[in-house]
Design an enzyme around this catalytic site. Structure first.
Site, PDB file in Angstrom:
ATOM      1  N   HIS A   1       0.814  -1.218   0.000  1.00 17.19           N
ATOM      2  CA  HIS A   1       0.000   0.000   0.000  1.00 17.19           C
ATOM      3  C   HIS A   1       0.850   1.271   0.000  1.00 17.19           C
ATOM      4  O   HIS A   1       0.334   2.356  -0.284  1.00 17.19           O
ATOM      5  CB  HIS A   1      -1.001   0.000   1.167  1.00 17.19           C
ATOM      6  CG  HIS A   1      -0.395   0.141   2.527  1.00 17.19           C
ATOM      7  ND1 HIS A   1      -0.219  -0.920   3.393  1.00 17.19           N
ATOM      8  CD2 HIS A   1       0.048   1.228   3.199  1.00 17.19           C
ATOM      9  CE1 HIS A   1       0.307  -0.492   4.527  1.00 17.19           C
ATOM     10  NE2 HIS A   1       0.473   0.816   4.433  1.00 17.19           N
TER      11      HIS A   1
ATOM     12  N   ASP B   1       0.071  -7.792   1.044  1.00 21.12           N
ATOM     13  CA  ASP B   1       0.483  -6.396   1.206  1.00 21.12           C
ATOM     14  C   ASP B   1       2.005  -6.256   1.275  1.00 21.12           C
ATOM     15  O   ASP B   1       2.544  -5.570   2.131  1.00 21.12           O
ATOM     16  CB  ASP B   1      -0.161  -5.789   2.459  1.00 21.12           C
ATOM     17  CG  ASP B   1      -0.151  -4.261   2.426  1.00 21.12           C
ATOM     18  OD1 ASP B   1       0.267  -3.693   1.403  1.00 21.12           O
ATOM     19  OD2 ASP B   1      -0.547  -3.649   3.429  1.00 21.12           O
TER      20      ASP B   1
ATOM     21  N   SER C   1       4.624   2.281   7.954  1.00 16.17           N
ATOM     22  CA  SER C   1       4.325   1.120   7.123  1.00 16.17           C
ATOM     23  C   SER C   1       5.545   0.678   6.336  1.00 16.17           C
ATOM     24  O   SER C   1       6.210   1.488   5.689  1.00 16.17           O
ATOM     25  CB  SER C   1       3.194   1.447   6.151  1.00 16.17           C
ATOM     26  OG  SER C   1       1.975   1.600   6.823  1.00 16.17           O
TER      27      SER C   1
END
Length: 388
Positions: free
Chosen positions: A108, A147, A225
């Site tokens: 992402h 992901d 992230s």
């Protein structure tokens, strides 16, 4: 009269003269008086650093060169000049995987979104190393289901220091962990906590769940992230991926993909770009295109079909347009795969990653106002990672 004056003089002498009261100093006078005492404070000596503090400092210094700042770069058109320029679309963290310049981050992080919808993935990124130098990178492998994204960074290999790899299957609740990342763009920030729970399931944006995720109370925020979660020996045990907070900021519940999953998937992505779904032989419109052009919010609009492929042999019909790009004939819309609703292309690819297709697969297809079933025979089809 003389006697009275003498008596008053005597009383005054005995009782003492009463002086008039003095007025309090003004604020300005107080300030000026105390300015004269300005000087450095005496330093209080501290005890030596404890063993735990020394270990944390050491592990951060060792890991810092392996942690990078990732900026996703996408082309954009200037509305005034119509010139195409490259602009950052998102930022996150990554870490050096191996000595060949590969960096791992979250998928992402390299996704372009508009109005909460995935528009596309970027191809190009900029990666800033711990020494502050920035290099070009390209996305060479992605997993929608998990992901995960892998980048090839075009930096001198001697500048790329791989992070030490640990294991996650033997982690225990209560173990100390450290997170390093770039929350809100604050590069190489260190937070510390413990493993709060194991075996968590966390949802991705593609209707899949990452299993066996690590829960930690080490503070992670937007920008963390893709960053590493380290154990107390400085080994990678997870990749920070998500937070559980309606505010979008840390509330002490963060989740990381376990390193055992990374160590299985990342080499496959480096070698083959994706997790090798079999070649079906069609290309679909991206979800945002289907929504913008046709108002379709669910399913896949077939854009192109290779005649010599399972999709071509099964008779899937592509979108037809004229020389000016106007739609002549609507293509098939794939509503379901093996009985499961298709939301968008990312979710469909995630399904293929998690469950390798059988020799035959069945799509529910909307064609000319009717829902029909179309069977694709995949047996013998070679894997082609760049198409469906």
């Amino acid at each position: 009269m003389i006697r009275l004056s003498c008596t008053l003089l005597l009383l005054t002498t005995l009782l003492g003269a009463q002086e008039p009261p003095k007025s309090a100093p003004t604020e300005d006078a107080t300030i000026q008086r105390f300015r004269a005492h300005a000087k450095p404070r005496v330093v209080t000596q501290r005890a030596p650093l404890g063993a735990e503090e020394k270990n944390t400092i050491r592990r951060f210094k060792e890991a810092k060169p392996s942690v990078v700042y990732v900026s996703a770069i996408a082309p954009a058109q200037d509305p005034r000049t119509l010139d195409i320029t490259k602009v950052p679309t998102g930022t996150g963290t990554g870490f050096v995987w191996d000595e060949w310049g590969h960096v791992v981050t979250n998928h992402h992080v390299i996704t372009v979104e508009e109005g909460g919808r995935r528009v596309r993935d970027v191809d190009e990124v900029e990666v800033t190393l711990a020494d502050g130098k920035t290099y070009k990178g390209r996305v060479i492998g992605t997993s929608f289901a998990l992901d995960i994204a892998v980048l090839q960074v075009f930096a001198p290999l001697e500048a790329m220091r791989p992070i030490p790899i640990g294991r996650s299957h033997d982690l225990q609740v209560g173990q100390s962990v450290m997170a390093i990342g770039n929350p809100f763009g604050l590069d190489h920030s260190l937070t510390k906590g413990v493993i709060s729970a194991l075996g968590r399931g966390i949802d991705t944006g593609y209707n899949t769940r990452i299993l066996n995720a690590i829960q930690t109370d080490a503070a992670v925020n937007p920008g963390n992230s893709g960053g590493p979660l380290l154990d107390s020996t400085g080994r990678l045990v997870g990749m920070n991926t998500a937070i559980a907070a309606a505010t979008g900021a840390s509330v002490g519940i963060g989740f990381a993909i376990p390193v055992d999953t990374l160590n299985d998937i990342v080499p496959k992505l480096i070698a083959r770009d994706r997790l090798e779904p079999p070649r079906m032989g069609f290309v679909a419109l991206l979800a945002y295109e289907a929504h913008r052009v046709f108002g379709i919010t669910r399913g896949l609009v077939v854009k192109e079909v290779d005649a010599d492929s399972p999709a071509g042999r099964a008779g899937l019909r592509p979108l037809e347009v004229d020389a000016d790009g106007r739609v002549k004939t609507m293509g098939d819309i794939l509503l379901a795969y093996q009985g499961r609703v298709i939301e968008n292309e990312g979710q469909f690819l995630a399904m293929l990653e998690l469950e390798p297709p059988a020799d035959e697969v069945v799509f529910d297809v909307l064609r000319e106002g009717q829902v029909i079933k179309v069977t694709l025979r995949l047996k013998g089809s070679k894997a082609v990672p760049t198409s469906l």
